[in-house]
Scaffold this active site. Structure first.
Site, PDB file in Angstrom:
ATOM      1  N   TRP A   1      -3.066  -2.442  -1.475  1.00  0.00           N
ATOM      2  CA  TRP A   1      -2.698  -3.854  -1.730  1.00  0.00           C
ATOM      3  C   TRP A   1      -3.602  -4.629  -0.794  1.00  0.00           C
ATOM      4  O   TRP A   1      -3.433  -4.602   0.422  1.00  0.00           O
ATOM      5  CB  TRP A   1      -1.218  -4.051  -1.425  1.00  0.00           C
ATOM      6  CG  TRP A   1      -0.784  -5.473  -1.298  1.00  0.00           C
ATOM      7  CD1 TRP A   1      -0.701  -6.216  -0.155  1.00  0.00           C
ATOM      8  CD2 TRP A   1      -0.343  -6.332  -2.342  1.00  0.00           C
ATOM      9  NE1 TRP A   1      -0.251  -7.473  -0.436  1.00  0.00           N
ATOM     10  CE2 TRP A   1      -0.023  -7.581  -1.764  1.00  0.00           C
ATOM     11  CE3 TRP A   1      -0.195  -6.173  -3.730  1.00  0.00           C
ATOM     12  CZ2 TRP A   1       0.442  -8.659  -2.512  1.00  0.00           C
ATOM     13  CZ3 TRP A   1       0.270  -7.254  -4.461  1.00  0.00           C
ATOM     14  CH2 TRP A   1       0.585  -8.472  -3.858  1.00  0.00           C
TER      15      TRP A   1
ATOM     16  N   CYS B   1       0.836  -1.204   0.000  1.00  0.00           N
ATOM     17  CA  CYS B   1       0.000   0.000   0.000  1.00  0.00           C
ATOM     18  C   CYS B   1       0.872   1.256   0.000  1.00  0.00           C
ATOM     19  O   CYS B   1       2.011   1.237   0.414  1.00  0.00           O
ATOM     20  CB  CYS B   1      -0.931   0.087   1.195  1.00  0.00           C
ATOM     21  SG  CYS B   1      -2.067  -1.255   1.370  1.00  0.00           S
TER      22      CYS B   1
ATOM     23  N   ARG C   1       5.539  -0.395  -4.964  1.00  0.00           N
ATOM     24  CA  ARG C   1       5.122  -1.142  -3.771  1.00  0.00           C
ATOM     25  C   ARG C   1       4.042  -2.178  -4.092  1.00  0.00           C
ATOM     26  O   ARG C   1       3.760  -3.049  -3.283  1.00  0.00           O
ATOM     27  CB  ARG C   1       4.579  -0.168  -2.705  1.00  0.00           C
ATOM     28  CG  ARG C   1       5.613   0.798  -2.189  1.00  0.00           C
ATOM     29  CD  ARG C   1       4.981   1.910  -1.390  1.00  0.00           C
ATOM     30  NE  ARG C   1       4.473   1.462  -0.113  1.00  0.00           N
ATOM     31  CZ  ARG C   1       5.186   1.373   0.995  1.00  0.00           C
ATOM     32  NH1 ARG C   1       6.466   1.672   0.973  1.00  0.00           N
ATOM     33  NH2 ARG C   1       4.649   0.982   2.122  1.00  0.00           N
TER      34      ARG C   1
ATOM     35  N   HIS D   1      24.421 -42.324  -4.025  1.00  0.00           N
ATOM     36  CA  HIS D   1      23.681 -43.033  -5.076  1.00  0.00           C
ATOM     37  C   HIS D   1      23.871 -42.400  -6.445  1.00  0.00           C
ATOM     38  O   HIS D   1      23.059 -42.598  -7.337  1.00  0.00           O
ATOM     39  CB  HIS D   1      22.193 -43.094  -4.691  1.00  0.00           C
ATOM     40  CG  HIS D   1      21.986 -43.791  -3.384  1.00  0.00           C
ATOM     41  ND1 HIS D   1      22.031 -45.156  -3.259  1.00  0.00           N
ATOM     42  CD2 HIS D   1      21.819 -43.302  -2.134  1.00  0.00           C
ATOM     43  CE1 HIS D   1      21.866 -45.474  -1.981  1.00  0.00           C
ATOM     44  NE2 HIS D   1      21.737 -44.369  -1.281  1.00  0.00           N
TER      45      HIS D   1
ATOM     46  N   GLU E   1      16.052 -25.199  -2.496  1.00  0.00           N
ATOM     47  CA  GLU E   1      15.729 -23.781  -2.677  1.00  0.00           C
ATOM     48  C   GLU E   1      17.005 -22.964  -2.916  1.00  0.00           C
ATOM     49  O   GLU E   1      17.037 -22.064  -3.753  1.00  0.00           O
ATOM     50  CB  GLU E   1      14.949 -23.265  -1.449  1.00  0.00           C
ATOM     51  CG  GLU E   1      14.664 -21.777  -1.403  1.00  0.00           C
ATOM     52  CD  GLU E   1      13.823 -21.240  -2.554  1.00  0.00           C
ATOM     53  OE1 GLU E   1      13.364 -22.022  -3.402  1.00  0.00           O
ATOM     54  OE2 GLU E   1      13.658 -20.007  -2.624  1.00  0.00           O
TER      55      GLU E   1
ATOM     56  N   LYS F   1       7.794 -13.112 -13.365  1.00  0.00           N
ATOM     57  CA  LYS F   1       7.384 -13.166 -11.959  1.00  0.00           C
ATOM     58  C   LYS F   1       6.184 -14.084 -11.775  1.00  0.00           C
ATOM     59  O   LYS F   1       6.076 -14.809 -10.803  1.00  0.00           O
ATOM     60  CB  LYS F   1       7.064 -11.742 -11.468  1.00  0.00           C
ATOM     61  CG  LYS F   1       6.701 -11.651  -9.997  1.00  0.00           C
ATOM     62  CD  LYS F   1       7.891 -11.958  -9.113  1.00  0.00           C
ATOM     63  CE  LYS F   1       7.546 -12.052  -7.653  1.00  0.00           C
ATOM     64  NZ  LYS F   1       8.544 -12.845  -6.891  1.00  0.00           N
TER      65      LYS F   1
ATOM     66  N   GLU G   1      18.806 -19.430 -10.789  1.00  0.00           N
ATOM     67  CA  GLU G   1      17.916 -18.490 -11.489  1.00  0.00           C
ATOM     68  C   GLU G   1      18.475 -17.080 -11.573  1.00  0.00           C
ATOM     69  O   GLU G   1      18.208 -16.379 -12.536  1.00  0.00           O
ATOM     70  CB  GLU G   1      16.484 -18.515 -10.931  1.00  0.00           C
ATOM     71  CG  GLU G   1      16.224 -17.775  -9.663  1.00  0.00           C
ATOM     72  CD  GLU G   1      14.753 -17.820  -9.242  1.00  0.00           C
ATOM     73  OE1 GLU G   1      13.877 -17.576 -10.068  1.00  0.00           O
ATOM     74  OE2 GLU G   1      14.496 -18.066  -8.050  1.00  0.00           O
TER      75      GLU G   1
ATOM     76  N   LYS H   1      17.662 -20.741  -6.239  1.00  0.00           N
ATOM     77  CA  LYS H   1      17.967 -19.303  -6.178  1.00  0.00           C
ATOM     78  C   LYS H   1      19.249 -19.013  -6.946  1.00  0.00           C
ATOM     79  O   LYS H   1      19.318 -18.063  -7.715  1.00  0.00           O
ATOM     80  CB  LYS H   1      18.153 -18.827  -4.728  1.00  0.00           C
ATOM     81  CG  LYS H   1      16.923 -18.653  -3.885  1.00  0.00           C
ATOM     82  CD  LYS H   1      16.100 -17.420  -4.187  1.00  0.00           C
ATOM     83  CE  LYS H   1      15.008 -17.756  -5.166  1.00  0.00           C
ATOM     84  NZ  LYS H   1      13.789 -18.303  -4.611  1.00  0.00           N
TER      85      LYS H   1
ATOM     86  N   ASN I   1      -2.449   1.944   5.845  1.00  0.00           N
ATOM     87  CA  ASN I   1      -1.621   0.786   5.473  1.00  0.00           C
ATOM     88  C   ASN I   1      -1.468  -0.055   6.722  1.00  0.00           C
ATOM     89  O   ASN I   1      -1.293   0.485   7.806  1.00  0.00           O
ATOM     90  CB  ASN I   1      -0.202   1.208   5.066  1.00  0.00           C
ATOM     91  CG  ASN I   1      -0.192   2.041   3.821  1.00  0.00           C
ATOM     92  OD1 ASN I   1      -1.197   2.151   3.138  1.00  0.00           O
ATOM     93  ND2 ASN I   1       0.947   2.630   3.539  1.00  0.00           N
ATOM     94  N   GLY I   2      -1.464  -1.369   6.566  1.00  0.00           N
ATOM     95  CA  GLY I   2      -1.240  -2.240   7.717  1.00  0.00           C
ATOM     96  C   GLY I   2      -2.425  -3.161   7.937  1.00  0.00           C
ATOM     97  O   GLY I   2      -3.268  -3.333   7.063  1.00  0.00           O
TER      98      GLY I   2
HETATM   99  C1  AGP Z   1      11.209 -18.521  -7.471  1.00  0.00           C
HETATM  100  O1  AGP Z   1      12.263 -17.702  -7.207  1.00  0.00           O
HETATM  101  C2  AGP Z   1      10.587 -18.378  -8.805  1.00  0.00           C
HETATM  102  N1  AGP Z   1      10.272 -17.051  -9.113  1.00  0.00           N
HETATM  103  C3  AGP Z   1       9.507 -19.410  -9.129  1.00  0.00           C
HETATM  104  O2  AGP Z   1      10.039 -20.685  -8.892  1.00  0.00           O
HETATM  105  C4  AGP Z   1       8.141 -19.290  -8.422  1.00  0.00           C
HETATM  106  O3  AGP Z   1       8.252 -19.653  -7.077  1.00  0.00           O
HETATM  107  C5  AGP Z   1       7.136 -20.187  -9.164  1.00  0.00           C
HETATM  108  O4  AGP Z   1       6.998 -19.733 -10.489  1.00  0.00           O
HETATM  109  C6  AGP Z   1       5.793 -20.250  -8.500  1.00  0.00           C
HETATM  110  O5  AGP Z   1       5.172 -19.013  -8.457  1.00  0.00           O
HETATM  111  P1  AGP Z   1       3.937 -18.756  -7.513  1.00  0.00           P
HETATM  112  O6  AGP Z   1       4.410 -18.956  -6.104  1.00  0.00           O
HETATM  113  O7  AGP Z   1       3.505 -17.366  -7.798  1.00  0.00           O
HETATM  114  O8  AGP Z   1       2.884 -19.772  -7.870  1.00  0.00           O
END
Ligand code: AGP
Length: 614
Positions: A76, A2, A27, A510, A487, A609, A494, A491, A102-103
């Site tokens: 938001w 927000c 934001r 294995h 994870e 995203k 990517e 990270k 906001n909040g």
């Molecule tokens: C993670 O860094 C990525 N951007 C990607 O793996 C993401 O988590 C995935 O596309 C799922 O997105 P979502 O959580 O919006 O469903």
């Protein structure tokens, strides 16, 4: 999360407020609104769902209004869908008083009920609207006094801006756990905003309000008072040296880094209003399932993609242990096409930051069609997934701008642990003492993360100098650390484009151990937990093959320094919460590597995203 912009001074307010709202667009928001006094002194309010261009279309010629005081807001959604009715500003019963906020008001439902019983009429589903009606009840000619009295009834986080017809030259601002800053212009004009970029073009002289402080802006002068005592406070005026782009990121170089640092807040906000510290009692009213339905669950299926899938893998351990239910975890793109054995006694939990991921959406549609109940863990209010689920546990991480998911992940972990404990509580299968201890530990972990962030970032930056030219990287962990290894690898690949894989430490023998030689970096997660000794044995095997080990373990564990030269220590916390803590160095490693390699951290190549196609 927000954006608030308010202005009073010699200039015309509407262009200034709209410009400020545009500067706060980073934001994230899903509706917007503006308010200012019309020619007859009555408040004129415009609101619109969607982008600011939609608000501007609604405003039309009003943009030329001569008014010189007003408030604007980008929302938001947290409580109530992103509709025009739920957009701010919100009014009291008379329409003469407006609030932007906001909040999260934690006790809004009890306040709303109380106010309704006294005759107040509500026009939105928001938590914010209770503030307008509460202030209305205390109005006896003195706006700041009424705001202070109303806020004394409120639990939760807020940054607010208030206007009242009968105080036509005054804006009141207040904050508690949500940012608010005043901007002071040479010509006597004054701004209030959620963040400095909103007004940086007009002034770099600012006052940052602290928690439980209120500011009254009137006729070129301002007063800051303590909400608790009412005493006037002497606040320092600070000069901002950032440019506008830096300011949007609050001085951080990238959104990803800002979001990594926002994780303590994201965790706290996700817990806010849902836990009772003393008893460990958990309430999640928005779950959408009755106690009876929860009792009938025989199995849980978790469905997600990418980072959200890693959160699901962690949740499997928690749900099996605390809710005592068998759990399956599926990658959504696999789940949607495989031969599912699902019925009405299977609870499907979809995890998604965006709530729009095509495969996850298709997965929940299939599960629903087969009779399963569906709950979403989601960060975006009103997203498709939340609309199609029986209930949603929102992660209140705030908008995530960086493509690499960071704060949404730790907020998902928080929501999933919360939900696991909630199920354990409802099904009567876990001890109240253990639940209360874990609730307290969850609240504490935010502060632990806050303290380790700068230190860990500095240590990682040094480490990166040794490793940034590597072509491959392995991440290993056992138990709860295994999904965090996955994870960490995701990270790194990517955003730094280094080939990276995550493995369960016990799986190395294995196959993957064939990759180990003196060139291969291996980051091993070694918290002092119930599989610690096993993990140490696996790390010894890597050492014996000359792998370049980076160890991340618990403070005080000196054994690690005898194994490898590069050791990073984290505080010892309840082992159940280690995934939240051990994620932080993995995120920072990926970040620092990407920066060192000159990569586009916030918008890595080939990635989006929100993945809305199959
Ligand atoms: C993670 O860094 C990525 N951007 C990607 O793996 C993401 O988590 C995935 O596309 C799922 O997105 P979502 O959580 O919006 O469903």
């Amino acid at each position: 999360m927000c954006g608030i912009v308010g202005y009073c001074g010699p200039r015309r307010v509407t262009p200034l407020v709209l410009e400020g709202l545009h500067r706060l667009e980073y934001r994230g928001y899903d509706s917007a609104g503006i308010v200012y006094p019309g020619p007859d002194g009555k408040l004129v309010k415009y609101r619109a769902r969607g982008k600011l261009s939609q608000l501007e279309a609604v405003i039309g010629d009003a943009l030329l209004s001569p008014a010189t005081i007003g408030l604007g807001h980008t929302r938001w959604a947290t409580h109530g869908a992103p509709t025009t009715e739920n957009a701010h500003p919100h009014s009291d019963c008379t329409g003469d008083l407006v609030v932007v906020h906001n909040g999260i008001i934690e006790n809004y439902s009890s306040l709303r009920l109380e106010l309704q019983m006294r005759g107040h009429k509500f026009a939105s589903e928001t938590d914010t609207e209770v503030l307008a009606h509460l202030i209305e009840e205390h109005l006896e000619g003195d706006l700041p006094k009424a705001v202070r009295a109303a806020l004394a009834r409120v639990e939760g986080s807020y940054a607010i801006g208030v206007m009242w017809v009968k105080a036509p030259d005054m804006l009141v601002a207040a904050r508690n756990h949500s940012p608010l800053v005043l901007g002071l212009c040479d010509d006597g004009g004054m701004f209030m905003a959620s963040d400095v970029p909103a007004f940086l073009k007009y002034t770099n002289q600012v006052i940052f309000l602290d928690d439980e402080e209120m500011a009254t802006l009137k006729n070129g002068s301002f007063q800051v008072t303590s909400l608790a005592s009412g005493a006037t406070l002497n606040k320092a005026i600070q000069t901002i040296s950032w440019n506008a782009a830096m300011a949007e990121k609050a001085g951080y170089k990238h959104f990803m880094l800002k979001e990594i640092y926002e994780q303590p807040q994201a965790i706290t906000n996700t817990l806010r209003g849902r836990v009772e510290v003393q008893t460990g009692e958990i309430t999640i009213p928005e779950i959408g399932l009755s106690d009876e339905q929860l009792q009938k669950i025989e199995r849980i299926t978790l469905v997600a993609c990418g980072t959200s899938w890693h959160a699901a893998l962690v949740a499997k351990y928690w749900l099996e242990q605390y809710a005592q239910l068998p759990v399956e975890v599926d990658i959504a793109s696999e789940f949607r096409y495989r031969h599912l054995l699902i019925n009405e006694r299977v609870l499907t939990i979809a995890i998604s930051q965006s709530g729009e991921t095509a495969d996850t959406l298709a997965g929940i549609r299939r599960a629903k069609a087969m009779g399963a109940k569906v709950i979403s863990i989601c960060n975006v209010v009103g997203s498709t997934m939340t609309r199609e689920s029986d209930g949603t546990v929102y992660t209140h991480a705030g908008p995530e701008i960086g493509v690499a998911s960071t704060k949404a992940f730790t907020a998902q972990l928080t929501a999933l642990l919360l939900f696991s404990l909630y199920l354990g509580q409802k099904r009567g299968v876990m001890s109240a003492e253990r639940r209360a201890h874990l609730v307290k530990s969850m609240l504490d972990v935010a502060a632990v993360i806050e303290t380790i962030l700068p230190k860990t970032q500095a240590e990682i930056a040094i480490l990166v100098e040794k490793f940034y030219t590597c072509k491959d990287f392995l991440f290993v962990g056992r138990g709860l650390s295994f999904p965090i290894a996955l994870e960490g690898a995701l990270k790194l690949k990517e955003i730094s484009y280094i080939h990276a894989e995550g493995y369960a430490s016990g799986e190395l023998k294995h196959g993957p151990i064939a990759l180990i030689d003196k060139e291969m970096p291996v980051l091993a997660l070694l918290p002092l937990d119930d599989v610690y000794q096993k993990s140490v044995s696996n790390v010894e095997e890597i050492k014996a093959r000359q792998g370049r080990l980076i160890l991340i373990g618990s403070e005080g564990d000196e054994q690690l320094m005898a194994i490898a030269p590069d050791v990073l220590y984290l505080p010892k916390i309840d082992a159940a919460l280690n995934p939240l803590l051990y994620t932080i160095p993995a995120q920072l490693l990926a970040y620092e590597m990407a920066v060192r390699r000159g990569c586009d951290v916030d918008q890595p190549r080939n990635l989006a995203k929100s993945v809305t196609v199959e």
